[in-house]
Design a protein around this motif. Structure first.
Motif, PDB file in Angstrom:
ATOM      1  N   ILE A  31       0.837  -1.199   0.000  1.00 54.60           N
ATOM      2  CA  ILE A  31       0.000   0.000   0.000  1.00 54.60           C
ATOM      3  C   ILE A  31       0.872   1.249   0.000  1.00 54.60           C
ATOM      4  O   ILE A  31       0.586   2.226  -0.704  1.00 54.60           O
ATOM      5  N   ALA A  32       1.962   1.233   0.784  1.00 57.85           N
ATOM      6  CA  ALA A  32       2.871   2.382   0.824  1.00 57.85           C
ATOM      7  C   ALA A  32       3.479   2.635  -0.549  1.00 57.85           C
ATOM      8  O   ALA A  32       3.632   3.786  -0.979  1.00 57.85           O
ATOM      9  N   LEU A  33       3.816   1.559  -1.251  1.00 56.87           N
ATOM     10  CA  LEU A  33       4.372   1.696  -2.600  1.00 56.87           C
ATOM     11  C   LEU A  33       3.349   2.310  -3.532  1.00 56.87           C
ATOM     12  O   LEU A  33       3.676   3.163  -4.379  1.00 56.87           O
ATOM     13  N   LEU A  34       2.100   1.934  -3.374  1.00 51.87           N
ATOM     14  CA  LEU A  34       1.033   2.495  -4.198  1.00 51.87           C
ATOM     15  C   LEU A  34       0.823   3.977  -3.894  1.00 51.87           C
ATOM     16  O   LEU A  34       0.654   4.791  -4.802  1.00 51.87           O
ATOM     17  N   LEU A  35       0.864   4.325  -2.610  1.00 47.28           N
ATOM     18  CA  LEU A  35       0.633   5.715  -2.213  1.00 47.28           C
ATOM     19  C   LEU A  35       1.771   6.625  -2.674  1.00 47.28           C
ATOM     20  O   LEU A  35       1.554   7.787  -2.997  1.00 47.28           O
ATOM     21  N   GLY A  36       2.992   6.096  -2.658  1.00 46.00           N
ATOM     22  CA  GLY A  36       4.123   6.865  -3.149  1.00 46.00           C
ATOM     23  C   GLY A  36       4.774   7.766  -2.121  1.00 46.00           C
ATOM     24  O   GLY A  36       5.990   7.904  -2.082  1.00 46.00           O
ATOM     25  N   GLY A  37       3.991   8.415  -1.298  1.00 51.35           N
ATOM     26  CA  GLY A  37       4.541   9.325  -0.292  1.00 51.35           C
ATOM     27  C   GLY A  37       3.498   9.696   0.732  1.00 51.35           C
ATOM     28  O   GLY A  37       2.304   9.429   0.557  1.00 51.35           O
ATOM     29  N   GLY A  38       3.960  10.294   1.791  1.00 53.49           N
ATOM     30  CA  GLY A  38       3.054  10.691   2.858  1.00 53.49           C
ATOM     31  C   GLY A  38       2.582  12.126   2.704  1.00 53.49           C
ATOM     32  O   GLY A  38       2.647  12.700   1.620  1.00 53.49           O
ATOM     33  N   THR A  39       2.103  12.663   3.786  1.00 53.76           N
ATOM     34  CA  THR A  39       1.651  14.052   3.806  1.00 53.76           C
ATOM     35  C   THR A  39       2.416  14.790   4.895  1.00 53.76           C
ATOM     36  O   THR A  39       3.170  14.171   5.660  1.00 53.76           O
ATOM     37  N   LYS A  40       2.235  16.061   4.975  1.00 50.77           N
ATOM     38  CA  LYS A  40       2.925  16.853   5.987  1.00 50.77           C
ATOM     39  C   LYS A  40       2.524  16.370   7.379  1.00 50.77           C
ATOM     40  O   LYS A  40       1.360  16.377   7.738  1.00 50.77           O
ATOM     41  N   GLY A  41       3.514  15.892   8.112  1.00 47.16           N
ATOM     42  CA  GLY A  41       3.262  15.437   9.471  1.00 47.16           C
ATOM     43  C   GLY A  41       2.781  14.000   9.581  1.00 47.16           C
ATOM     44  O   GLY A  41       2.544  13.507  10.687  1.00 47.16           O
ATOM     45  N   ARG A  42       2.624  13.300   8.443  1.00 47.82           N
ATOM     46  CA  ARG A  42       2.149  11.913   8.497  1.00 47.82           C
ATOM     47  C   ARG A  42       2.909  11.087   7.469  1.00 47.82           C
ATOM     48  O   ARG A  42       2.769  11.283   6.259  1.00 47.82           O
ATOM     49  N   ASP A  43       3.698  10.149   7.965  1.00 50.24           N
ATOM     50  CA  ASP A  43       4.536   9.323   7.107  1.00 50.24           C
ATOM     51  C   ASP A  43       3.690   8.365   6.279  1.00 50.24           C
ATOM     52  O   ASP A  43       2.599   7.946   6.690  1.00 50.24           O
ATOM     53  N   VAL A  44       4.212   7.992   5.128  1.00 47.27           N
ATOM     54  CA  VAL A  44       3.482   7.115   4.223  1.00 47.27           C
ATOM     55  C   VAL A  44       3.175   5.773   4.876  1.00 47.27           C
ATOM     56  O   VAL A  44       2.137   5.161   4.613  1.00 47.27           O
ATOM     57  N   ARG A  45       4.059   5.281   5.749  1.00 41.75           N
ATOM     58  CA  ARG A  45       3.802   4.003   6.413  1.00 41.75           C
ATOM     59  C   ARG A  45       2.624   4.098   7.380  1.00 41.75           C
ATOM     60  O   ARG A  45       1.865   3.141   7.539  1.00 41.75           O
ATOM     61  N   GLU A  46       2.465   5.238   8.007  1.00 37.06           N
ATOM     62  CA  GLU A  46       1.313   5.434   8.896  1.00 37.06           C
ATOM     63  C   GLU A  46       0.017   5.436   8.091  1.00 37.06           C
ATOM     64  O   GLU A  46      -0.977   4.815   8.481  1.00 37.06           O
ATOM     65  N   ILE A  47       0.039   6.147   6.978  1.00 35.86           N
ATOM     66  CA  ILE A  47      -1.155   6.196   6.123  1.00 35.86           C
ATOM     67  C   ILE A  47      -1.463   4.808   5.577  1.00 35.86           C
ATOM     68  O   ILE A  47      -2.617   4.369   5.576  1.00 35.86           O
ATOM     69  N   ALA A  48      -0.420   4.114   5.134  1.00 36.05           N
ATOM     70  CA  ALA A  48      -0.613   2.772   4.597  1.00 36.05           C
ATOM     71  C   ALA A  48      -1.196   1.839   5.657  1.00 36.05           C
ATOM     72  O   ALA A  48      -2.052   0.995   5.360  1.00 36.05           O
ATOM     73  N   GLY A  49      -0.752   1.992   6.896  1.00 35.70           N
ATOM     74  CA  GLY A  49      -1.299   1.180   7.975  1.00 35.70           C
ATOM     75  C   GLY A  49      -2.775   1.444   8.189  1.00 35.70           C
ATOM     76  O   GLY A  49      -3.563   0.515   8.433  1.00 35.70           O
ATOM     77  N   GLY A  50      -3.166   2.711   8.071  1.00 39.89           N
ATOM     78  CA  GLY A  50      -4.580   3.055   8.195  1.00 39.89           C
ATOM     79  C   GLY A  50      -5.412   2.458   7.082  1.00 39.89           C
ATOM     80  O   GLY A  50      -6.520   1.968   7.305  1.00 39.89           O
ATOM     81  N   VAL A  51      -4.875   2.471   5.862  1.00 41.53           N
ATOM     82  CA  VAL A  51      -5.577   1.877   4.722  1.00 41.53           C
ATOM     83  C   VAL A  51      -5.692   0.371   4.898  1.00 41.53           C
ATOM     84  O   VAL A  51      -6.748  -0.225   4.636  1.00 41.53           O
ATOM     85  N   GLU A  52      -4.617  -0.267   5.375  1.00 39.80           N
ATOM     86  CA  GLU A  52      -4.651  -1.719   5.583  1.00 39.80           C
ATOM     87  C   GLU A  52      -5.713  -2.102   6.607  1.00 39.80           C
ATOM     88  O   GLU A  52      -6.479  -3.052   6.401  1.00 39.80           O
ATOM     89  N   ARG A  53      -5.798  -1.368   7.694  1.00 39.26           N
ATOM     90  CA  ARG A  53      -6.805  -1.665   8.721  1.00 39.26           C
ATOM     91  C   ARG A  53      -8.214  -1.487   8.170  1.00 39.26           C
ATOM     92  O   ARG A  53      -9.123  -2.276   8.462  1.00 39.26           O
TER      93      ARG A  53
END
Length: 222
Positions: A31-53
């Protein structure tokens, strides 16, 4: 959870996929690879974890509106995620419903289980062969909290492509009520008439909720 920039290059998703293949990546990494990058103050791995859940909870079938509720996911990323799932569904095999035989409304329920408690109204169409076997199950439209507008051309365009003999229509009621609305009945009559002209019979229109269903055919509306 480590931030992406703190992970050695060789262990980052892109590098792992290139050297070891996609099977070496965890769901979060894919998912992180698909997203490509995070946002200001939120790393891509955190976002990817939210999508996975969310995907685990949703049973792997993402909703555009639900994806937008995940912190760090905007319209563009939500569309990219949904596009990937749709491409996977189209190219990587059976959707799990093709070939099923429909003899009564109860036979339809297992095919639409994941839509029964959605917060938005989904209008689905199942196309059937002359033998009553499922050809395809498709989402025609996604509405708001309490309505889904649908036009005959959206319903029958794919049915014609499938060379379907008949269709079964399904939509959910997020409100939980099983009583068909005036709009439900009007849309059903319109679609039955359109199908008659095209030679594609509307066998039933089923309203589903988390707790039950109602068949407009059984109610005498078709």
């Amino acid at each position: 959870m480590k931030r992406m920039r703190d992970i050695p290059d060789r262990d980052r998703p892109r590098e792992k996929l290139a050297t070891r293949g996609p099977q070496a990546l965890t769901d979060t990494e894919l998912i992180a690879l698909l997203l490509g990058g995070g946002t200001k103050g939120r790393d891509v791995r955190e976002i990817a974890g939210g999508v996975e859940r969310y995907l685990e909870k949703a049973g792997g079938s993402p909703s555009y509106g639900d994806l937008l509720t995940i912190e760090g996911i905007g319209p563009a990323k939500a569309c990219e995620i949904m596009a990937c799932f749709e491409l996977g569904r189209r190219y990587l095999g059976d959707d799990g419903v093709s070939g099923c035989r429909i003899a009564c409304p109860e036979d339809v329920l297992p095919l639409v289980a994941e839509w029964r408690d959605r917060k938005q109204e989904y209008f689905l169409c199942i196309t059937l062969s002359g033998a009553g076997e499922v050809i395809k199950r498709r989402t025609v439209t996604v509405g708001t909290l309490n309505q889904s507008l649908v036009h005959p051309r959206e319903v029958f365009a794919e049915a014609i492509t499938d060379r379907a003999a008949s269709v079964i229509l399904i939509h959910n009621h997020p409100s939980g009520t099983l009583s068909p609305s005036t709009q439900d009945l009007d849309v059903t009559r319109q679609l039955v008439e359109a199908g008659s002209i095209l030679g594609i019979r509307v066998l039933d229109h089923i309203i589903v909720t988390k707790k039950g269903y109602v068949s407009l055919k059984e109610l005498g509306e078709i």
